[in-house]
Structures are given as C-alpha cells and as structure tokens.
Design an enzyme around this catalytic site. Structure first.
Site, PDB file in Angstrom:
ATOM      1  N   THR A  16       0.630  -1.280   0.033  1.00 29.70           N
ATOM      2  CA  THR A  16      -0.098   0.009  -0.071  1.00 29.70           C
ATOM      3  C   THR A  16       0.701   1.351   0.146  1.00 29.70           C
ATOM      4  O   THR A  16       0.483   2.302  -0.536  1.00 29.70           O
ATOM      5  CB  THR A  16      -1.095   0.124   1.350  1.00 29.70           C
ATOM      6  N   THR A  95       1.604  -4.181   3.997  1.00 30.98           N
ATOM      7  CA  THR A  95       1.699  -4.511   5.807  1.00 30.98           C
ATOM      8  C   THR A  95       0.629  -5.815   6.063  1.00 30.98           C
ATOM      9  O   THR A  95       0.995  -6.327   6.956  1.00 30.98           O
ATOM     10  CB  THR A  95       0.790  -3.465   6.244  1.00 30.98           C
TER      11      THR A  95
HETATM   12  C1  SIN Z   1      -0.238  -5.453   1.108  1.00 33.77           C
HETATM   13  O1  SIN Z   1       0.004  -6.000   1.954  1.00 33.77           O
HETATM   14  O2  SIN Z   1       0.455  -5.265   0.064  1.00 33.77           O
HETATM   15  C2  SIN Z   1      -1.284  -4.668   0.744  1.00 33.77           C
HETATM   16  C3  SIN Z   1      -1.937  -3.921   1.991  1.00 33.77           C
HETATM   17  C4  SIN Z   1      -1.005  -2.913   2.919  1.00 33.77           C
HETATM   18  O3  SIN Z   1       0.111  -2.695   2.357  1.00 33.77           O
HETATM   19  O4  SIN Z   1      -1.435  -2.382   3.623  1.00 33.77           O
END
Ligand code: SIN
Length: 325
Positions: A16, A95
């Site tokens: 993200t 995340t």
């Molecule tokens: C991911 O994990 O690539 C998408 C969600 C995020 O980074 O918060």
C-alpha cells in the site's frame, strides 16, 4: 575531519505504501504496489544527512507473497547488507504479511547493520498518506548506528517494533501495528531514534536457502470438521500448527485425529488462537508447544526447522529459544 554521511539502500517490494487509488479520498479500493520506488522517494523531503539509493525488487500486494518471495528477499537483503558502501537497508513492503516476512528475515539473517521494514496503511495517492513519513523515519532509523544489532525491526507510525513481536492488529488505522505485551523497542521523531530496550545480539537460526517444508495452520473452533486435519495431510503438509483454544488445547473430537496424523509423520506444534500469552501446559502426548510464538510465527519456524532436518526431539527447545528472542 569530515563526517561520513551514512548511506541507506531502499529495496522496494510493493504494498500500500506504493498503492494508487482513483481519488485522494480513497483509502481502500486501490491497487497495491502500483507506483515505482522513485515515486515514493519523490514524496520525501530533501535529506542532507543521509544518502539514499533505491532498487525495485518486486511490485507485490503482500497477500500474494509466497515463501519463495521470503527467500528471494533474504538473498537480496543479504547482498545489500554485505555491500561496504551501505550502512543500513530499508525494505518497503505491504502491511498484510509484513510480520511473516520480518520474522523470516530475522530467523535467516544476522544483520550487523540496520535492517528496517516499513509500509503504509493508506495508499500513496491518499490525502494524508502515512507512507512518506513512515519511509522517512525508516531511513532515519536505518542510518542510526544503534539500530545495528537489533535484528530485523519495523518502523511504522513513529514506533519501532522488533520482528519477534511485530503484528498487524487493525484493519485500517494508521496505528495498525503493535508488539503485543512486549511493546515497541523504540520510537522515532524528527530524525531522533530513541531505544526502549537494549540492543539484541542476533545470530541467524537458519541459512536463508534452507528449504521450506509445507506447514499448515488450523484454528480450533466449536464444531470444527474432522475433515480439516485430513485435508492438511492430503495437501502434502509435513507440519501443522494447531492454533488451539486458550492454552493451546484441542477439541476432544479432534485430538485422536491429531495423534493419528502425528503417528503418520505429521509434525504438530500447539499454539494458541488467543493472540497473546504462552502455551505452557506440558502436552501429555508429546506435541511440542509454540511457547510464546503466535501461530503465524510458529508456522515459519516449523517450516524452517523441518526443512533443515531438525529432529522432532529438538523442536521444543527451538521454540523455547525463539520465544525469548
Ligand atoms: C499489502 O499488504 O501489500 C496490501 C496492504 C497494505 O500494504 O496495507
């Protein structure tokens, strides 16, 4: 004498933090990993106290990160860490599975230089995106000599978490990460990194190229179907982490099935689905306990242990040791 300016290498993997949405109002409904690392760097203020270079390794949504990705990333991180021109490394990462990647890297690398992972909860295109500050602070921590010998750490929302305890604990808030009862190991503000726990001396527990044995996690719940255990066995799992009730206990109906599967060669480790605390009640049937490791971290430890040929009798000592890292 002129002071040498620390050099930090950013290895970008997507997430993200590199996400793009149709409107600045959108904090969901975006594409993760859409923007190149140069776009992330462009959002940082000028820095005259640290030199930064960046490489784009992957452009992943971390829900799609497979164990092979952990191994490839460990190789790249190890290369960067051994580069004499590099003082610290920052990984940008989604995340959703950051805690798995950080734990794998912690188990397989012994960074004598800072290795910091960061990400964001809001896409880069959002009003008040959290990515630029997280990346800036991750770079500042990676440039801090005290971050060396902390093992793998994560910098998010002004806090520094150790890979051992890092967990995503909220679906959308910018303070989504915590370290449970252990608490963060430090904080960062205006370029100053403060440490709340002493440096940890780390040694890798496993070689990064250790083959990863297939291991599943099953969560207990009232009415769980016996077919779940069978499915794990038929799917080729060599190990199973049982995320049991409370202290790792197993539904009475399922226990004989686990014993039988164990007898057929499935390594079984008891963990807890509660999200905190230690599984400390000795198991009369001899299943090792994950000790303080949550099911996700216990799974990665078991994948590595089985892949490395750790004998069953040595598993409990391994989990006890890893629990206190
Ligand atoms: C991911 O994990 O690539 C998408 C969600 C995020 O980074 O918060």
């Amino acid at each position: 004498m002129t002071r040498r300016i620390p050099a930090v290498r950013i290895l970008a993997t997507g997430g993200t933090i590199a996400g793009a949405a149709p409107s600045p109002r959108d904090t969901s409904g975006y594409q993760a990993g859409a923007l190149p690392v140069d776009a992330l760097l462009a959002a940082l203020p000028p820095m005259d106290d640290v030199r930064v270079d960046a490489r784009q390794l992957f452009s992943l949504d971390s829900k799609d990160a497979l164990p092979g990705f952990w191994q490839a990333l460990a190789r790249e991180a190890a290369l960067a860490l051994t580069d004499p021109a590099v003082d610290g490394v920052v990984l940008t990462h989604g995340t959703d599975t950051m805690e798995e990647t950080a734990w794998f890297l912690h188990l397989t690398l012994a960074p004598a230089k800072p290795l910091v992972i960061t990400g964001a909860m809001r896409p880069a295109t959002a009003t008040s995106a959290d990515g630029p500050m997280n990346l800036l602070q991750a770079v500042q921590v990676a440039a801090c000599p005290h971050a060396a010998r902390q093992g793998v750490i994560a910098v998010l929302n002004g806090q520094i978490h150790h890979a051992r305890h890092l967990r995503k604990a909220h679906t959308h808030r910018v303070d989504a990460f915590d370290s449970g009862e252990a608490g963060p190991v430090g904080f960062v503000q205006d370029g100053y990194a403060g440490w709340l726990s002493p440096p940890r001396r780390t040694t890798p527990r496993f070689a990064p190229e250790t083959p990863l044995a297939p291991v599943d996690i099953l969560f207990d719940y009232p009415g769980i179907s016996a077919a779940m255990v069978d499915a794990a066995l038929r799917g080729g799992a060599r190990g199973l982490v049982w995320a049991g009730y409370g202290n790792g206990s197993v539904s009475g109906r399922i226990e004989p099935l686990l014993r039988e599967a164990h007898g057929r060669g499935l390594a079984i480790v008891r963990a807890s689905r509660t999200g905190a605390g230690r599984v400390g009640v000795p198991d009369p049937g001899g299943f090792p306990q994950a000790a303080g490791l949550d099911p996700y971290k216990a799974r990665i430890a078991l994948m590595l242990a089985l892949g490395a040929g750790t004998p069953p009798a040595a598993l409990q000592a391994l989990f006890d040791t890893l629990s206190y890292e």
